[in-house]
Motif scaffolding. Structure first.
Motif, short mmCIF file in Angstrom:
data_model
loop_
_atom_site.label_atom_id
_atom_site.label_comp_id
_atom_site.label_asym_id
_atom_site.label_seq_id
_atom_site.Cartn_x
_atom_site.Cartn_y
_atom_site.Cartn_z
N ALA A 204 -29.10 34.17 -64.71
CA ALA A 204 -29.48 33.06 -63.83
C ALA A 204 -29.86 33.59 -62.45
O ALA A 204 -29.72 34.77 -62.15
N GLY A 205 -30.33 32.68 -61.61
CA GLY A 205 -30.75 33.05 -60.27
C GLY A 205 -29.61 33.00 -59.28
O GLY A 205 -28.46 32.71 -59.63
N PRO A 206 -29.90 33.23 -58.01
CA PRO A 206 -28.88 33.19 -56.95
C PRO A 206 -28.21 31.83 -56.87
O PRO A 206 -28.84 30.79 -57.11
N GLY A 207 -26.93 31.85 -56.52
CA GLY A 207 -26.21 30.60 -56.34
C GLY A 207 -25.67 29.99 -57.62
O GLY A 207 -25.09 28.90 -57.58
N ARG A 208 -25.88 30.65 -58.75
CA ARG A 208 -25.40 30.14 -60.04
C ARG A 208 -24.52 31.20 -60.70
O ARG A 208 -24.54 32.37 -60.30
N ALA A 209 -23.73 30.79 -61.70
CA ALA A 209 -23.02 31.77 -62.51
C ALA A 209 -24.04 32.76 -63.06
O ALA A 209 -25.16 32.38 -63.41
N HIS A 210 -23.66 34.03 -63.11
CA HIS A 210 -24.66 35.05 -63.46
C HIS A 210 -25.25 34.84 -64.84
O HIS A 210 -26.43 35.10 -65.07
N TRP A 211 -24.44 34.36 -65.80
CA TRP A 211 -24.91 34.18 -67.17
C TRP A 211 -24.72 32.74 -67.60
O TRP A 211 -23.64 32.17 -67.43
N LEU A 212 -25.78 32.14 -68.17
CA LEU A 212 -25.73 30.75 -68.58
C LEU A 212 -26.28 30.59 -70.00
O LEU A 212 -27.28 31.22 -70.36
N ALA A 213 -25.64 29.75 -70.78
CA ALA A 213 -26.05 29.51 -72.16
C ALA A 213 -27.27 28.60 -72.22
O ALA A 213 -27.43 27.69 -71.40
N VAL A 214 -28.12 28.83 -73.21
CA VAL A 214 -29.30 28.01 -73.44
C VAL A 214 -29.37 27.67 -74.94
O VAL A 214 -28.64 28.22 -75.75
N GLY A 215 -30.27 26.77 -75.28
CA GLY A 215 -30.60 26.49 -76.68
C GLY A 215 -29.48 26.02 -77.57
O GLY A 215 -29.39 26.45 -78.72
N PRO A 216 -28.63 25.10 -77.11
CA PRO A 216 -27.56 24.65 -78.01
C PRO A 216 -28.08 23.78 -79.15
O PRO A 216 -29.07 23.07 -79.01
N ASP A 217 -27.41 23.88 -80.29
CA ASP A 217 -27.53 22.91 -81.37
C ASP A 217 -26.13 22.31 -81.51
O ASP A 217 -25.37 22.68 -82.41
N PRO A 218 -25.77 21.43 -80.60
CA PRO A 218 -24.36 21.06 -80.41
C PRO A 218 -23.72 20.38 -81.60
O PRO A 218 -24.35 19.59 -82.31
N LEU A 219 -22.46 20.71 -81.77
CA LEU A 219 -21.61 20.10 -82.78
C LEU A 219 -20.26 19.81 -82.15
O LEU A 219 -19.94 20.34 -81.08
N VAL A 220 -19.46 19.03 -82.82
CA VAL A 220 -18.08 18.79 -82.40
C VAL A 220 -17.15 19.34 -83.47
O VAL A 220 -17.27 19.00 -84.65
N GLY A 221 -16.27 20.23 -83.06
CA GLY A 221 -15.34 20.84 -84.00
C GLY A 221 -14.43 21.82 -83.29
O GLY A 221 -14.19 21.71 -82.08
N GLU A 222 -13.95 22.80 -84.04
CA GLU A 222 -12.99 23.75 -83.46
C GLU A 222 -13.68 25.00 -82.93
O GLU A 222 -14.79 25.37 -83.34
N ARG A 223 -13.01 25.65 -81.99
CA ARG A 223 -13.57 26.82 -81.31
C ARG A 223 -13.91 27.95 -82.28
O ARG A 223 -14.90 28.66 -82.10
#
Length: 300
Positions: A204-223
């Motif tokens: 990521a750019g300045p002012g953000r967490a250095h690494w950010l997730a993209v492209g989720p195919d979200p689900l609900v369940g266990e870790r």
């Protein structure tokens, strides 16, 4: 003034969806519509890009950089997940038009993912990213729009039985039995990324967490289900090493312990998800990749 890049979709996207895909035929119209709707100027298409989406680097009317993503399907779920995360651990959602599959996102460094780091460092950063993503699917425990792991795996069962080669029948049966047993005593229901891997975490750019997730195919369940995809990251590199089986089991132990996930549940979901992914590759005619995934499942 909105403008569209005069380039075709990346070949990876064409191969994935097929050259005769109706969505690909509509893509120029969808792109032009999104650019006009949000008053964007296009710079370039990101290649190789995804297997079900097109990403175009754009500028907003005030000159601010952004990324326009057009999804063949699943845009509503991705928008809902990004909205729920609110930029914590994941790319920030700026605008969304799920009906046309269009998402406007903050611009990250698409060419720099966790795969650019040595494996040990990449996994350390991946673990940190995942911790931020695992939240209740709705504030206050209310209803949510996401597919559950149980629903998702039920849809995949017939494909697993149909498309795996006959010699993998025993492995397919084991995977489906594991899935059923794991679902029967699932310990939690959290919002999951759904396709979390090193390549889905960008700088990521300045002012953000250095690494950010993209492209989720979200689900609900266990870790453990979410973490299972990370277990097989850099699979071809892993397969080229001696002692791949012991290295795979070591990965399971390290990742499970780092995120306080039960080792056996992680092993079970890792096996199931490899077999399920293999069935998709065989169905798409990618037999070599399917065989590699089955070999990985055998190591577990």
């Amino acid at each position: 003034m909105a403008s569209a890049p005069h380039v075709g979709p990346p070949q990876r996207l064409v191969r994935s969806l097929g050259a005769d895909s109706p969505w690909l035929a509509r893509l120029p119209e969808l792109l032009a519509g999104a650019l006009a709707r949000w008053d964007l100027s296009a710079e370039r298409v990101v290649a190789p890009g995804g297997r079900g989406s097109l990403v175009v680097l754009v500028r907003r009317a005030d000159g601010a950089p952004a990324a326009l993503k057009l999804r063949a399907d699943g845009a509503a779920a991705e928008a809902a997940a990004l909205d729920r995360w609110g930029g914590h651990g994941a790319v920030r959602l700026l605008e969304a038009d799920p009906k046309t599959g269009a998402l406007l996102l903050e611009r990250l460094h698409a060419e720099v993912s966790l795969r650019s780091l040595p494996e040990a460092k990449a996994n350390l950063e991946a673990v940190s990213s995942l911790r931020r993503l695992w939240v209740p699917p709705a504030p206050g425990g209310g209803g949510h729009p996401f597919t559950t792991v149980a629903e998702h795996t039920a849809r995949a069962a017939e494909r697993i039985r149909r498309h795996l080669p006959a010699e993998a029948r025993a492995l397919a049966d084991e995977a489906l039995e594991l899935c059923s047993a794991l679902l029967a005593d699932a310990p939690e229901e959290l919002l999951l990324h759904g396709d979390f891997r090193q390549g889905a975490v960008l700088s990521a750019g300045p002012g953000r967490a250095h690494w950010l997730a993209v492209g989720p195919d979200p689900l609900v369940g266990e870790r453990a289900y979410d973490l299972a995809r990370l277990v097989r990251d850099r699979l071809h590199d892993l397969g080229a090493t001696s002692g791949a089986s012991s290295l795979t089991r070591r990965r399971v132990r390290k990742l499970a312990d780092a995120l306080e996930v039960d080792r056996e549940r992680l092993r079970g979901w890792s096996l199931y998800r490899a077999v399920e992914s293999a069935s998709r590759h065989f169905a798409a005619g990618a037999g070599a990749d399917g065989e590699m995934l089955l070999e990985f499942a055998g190591w577990l």
